[in-house]
Design a protein around this motif. Sequence first.
Motif, PDB file in Angstrom:
ATOM      1  N   PRO A 183      19.789 -21.209  -9.023  1.00 48.52           N
ATOM      2  CA  PRO A 183      18.549 -20.974  -9.766  1.00 48.52           C
ATOM      3  C   PRO A 183      18.769 -20.443 -11.174  1.00 48.52           C
TER       4      PRO A 183
ATOM      5  N   LYS B  88      13.003 -15.357  -2.812  1.00 46.51           N
ATOM      6  CA  LYS B  88      13.756 -15.704  -4.012  1.00 46.51           C
ATOM      7  C   LYS B  88      15.236 -15.425  -3.762  1.00 46.51           C
ATOM      8  N   TRP B  89      16.067 -15.853  -4.729  1.00 49.06           N
ATOM      9  CA  TRP B  89      17.516 -15.766  -4.507  1.00 49.06           C
ATOM     10  C   TRP B  89      18.206 -15.124  -5.706  1.00 49.06           C
TER      11      TRP B  89
ATOM     12  N   PRO C 196      18.827 -22.607  -1.991  1.00 49.75           N
ATOM     13  CA  PRO C 196      18.656 -23.678  -2.990  1.00 49.75           C
ATOM     14  C   PRO C 196      19.878 -24.578  -3.082  1.00 49.75           C
TER      15      PRO C 196
END
Length: 663
Positions: free
Chosen positions: A409, A326-327, A405
């Motif tokens: 996000p 995840k970011w 991404p």
Amino acid sequence: MKPAERAAELREQLAYHGHRYYVLDDPEIGDDQYDALLDELRALEREHPDLVTPDSPTQRVGGEPVSKLTKVTHLQPMLSLANARSEAELRAWVERMRNHLAREGIEAPAFEFVAEPKIDGLAISLLYEGGALVRGATRGNGEVGEDVTHNLRTIGSIPLTIPYQGRVEVRGEVYMSLPDFTALNERRASVGLSTFMNPRNSAAGTIRQLDPNLAAERPLSMWCYAIGVSDLELTSHWQALEWLREHGFRVNGDVKKLATEDEVVQQCLRWQERRGALDFEIDGVVVKVDDFELQRRLGVVGRDPRWAIAWKFPPTTAVTRLLDIKWNVGKFGDLHPFAALEPVHVGGVTVKAATMHNEEDLARKDIRVGDDVIVLRAGDVIPQVISPAPHAVERPGRADPPLPPARCPFCDTPTVKRGVFTRCPNRECPERRWQLLTTFAHVMDIDGLGEKQVALFQRLGLVKSVADFYRLDRDALLALEGFGEVSVNRLLASVEASRARPLSTVLFAVGIEGVGYVTGRGLAQQFRSADALLAATPEQIAETPGIGPVVAELIHSQLEELRPLFEDLRGVLQLEEEGPPPGEGPLAGQTFVLTGTLPDLTREEATQHILRAGGKVTGSVSKKTSYVVAGASPGGSKLEKAERLGVTVVDETELLRLLNSSG
């Protein structure tokens, strides 16, 4: 024997046996005999309350719980330490010191070193005046900690009184031994209470309790390792450790004085080998230059002394499955990957998430979702994924390499690549805004504005900009669930107190990339006001000590965007540097030494007054000293040296006259 005489005798016996038990680990009597003496003293004091003294062993635990932990400004910053993780890095540190001293005109310095275990506990400052413990505080951010005297008094290895009537600040590490930690957890589990994860967390949590009776129930101890501000005339760290031992403080018996860097390396390796056999946790070895004059000449870089380093041990590792990548978005928009993991026990804690640094590091290590990965706690604190497990790379059907991404996000803004980071360019991104707000609250030391509170205020629309913290409405806060009158009053008082933070702190807090604690101070001293900084060219910014052309361009590029924020903060915060520029003011070029207790000013207040008037404050008297400011119970050695060198001694009244003079 009269009651007063017997009470004095009992106090003396208990102090002696307590020192042998807690400090020397060599008791002469059993616990039952010690308890009998203590019970007799308690009975005497109940019958004759006038016999109770502050240093009585019966007074280690007592009094009502405190309502909150108050902030304490350290007399001298409690510095952090740079790290070395190999023999080569430690030898490079020694070489850097030699090079620095050569530039100072000291060729081939004769270094002697002191090596001591780096206890994995909680750094503490103890202040003694007139022979009595008057204050104990946590390290905090190095400059400001919390007053925890009520809990430190419950620790048997900390003397309540010492045979020295001057002023001395003692520094050390409060910790819980491994056997005591195990026994504490067993006791808690037996009565249905939750257990602690590791000794360090249990020690830190205990010291920050409001009720000293809770702290007294938990088995803490303290190793002392340094003297900070004092009236003592000491010339070396080893001499300071000897003084501590002689005055009743607990100093680790395995601390070594070493003559060469080869001996230092061998000592560090020996500690590393025996780490698992100790009954307390250590995460490295601290190595210091012994000579105080060399320490002074070496100085400090940022918050790290050049004359000390921590040899860090290889941290604990474990293998677990990487469930997802995840970011997060940082306050400057940079996207940082982090790992969602199958829970795994590493170094005493259960780890479910870990940092993966940045996207280039992620690609270099070839870590993919579904891999078994090696997790470590860097420095035994921050969990991170260091690589896939060897067998994971050969597993068929591995996932594709992860990519950052294409859209943020959190705000769905298209991301851009800048340097090593993919970034969200939207300064109004809610996650980026939250990071900026929480950073501001932390740097400005606003108590009661943690991550959860900032997120709540942001979600409710109470806070969009940092300036909104100063527009919080008391009635609106009281209407929120979980916000009572006491907590709201405390929060608003802390917000109000933050208005007095200096310009250097404000520049750090508002979120200018490239501006930290040290750079903020440099900019404040160079430009003296936010308006002057906003009007500065990149070339003028680059004239600030420690700022090069690249960082100057980076800072300048952000200032126009931040101009509306500074306008919003005008009249709210300190946007001008107080006092005269460096080298100016009524006390420019004059050096002061403070000793004793002044009638109205604390030592910290007197120091700030002198600095704002352009003067300097040092801890020892020399030929360069202009004035010694003496209060009640001054250090005799300082006054003697001042008389011998012909240095003028003044009192508080004369100091105030000097501060108010025009030349």
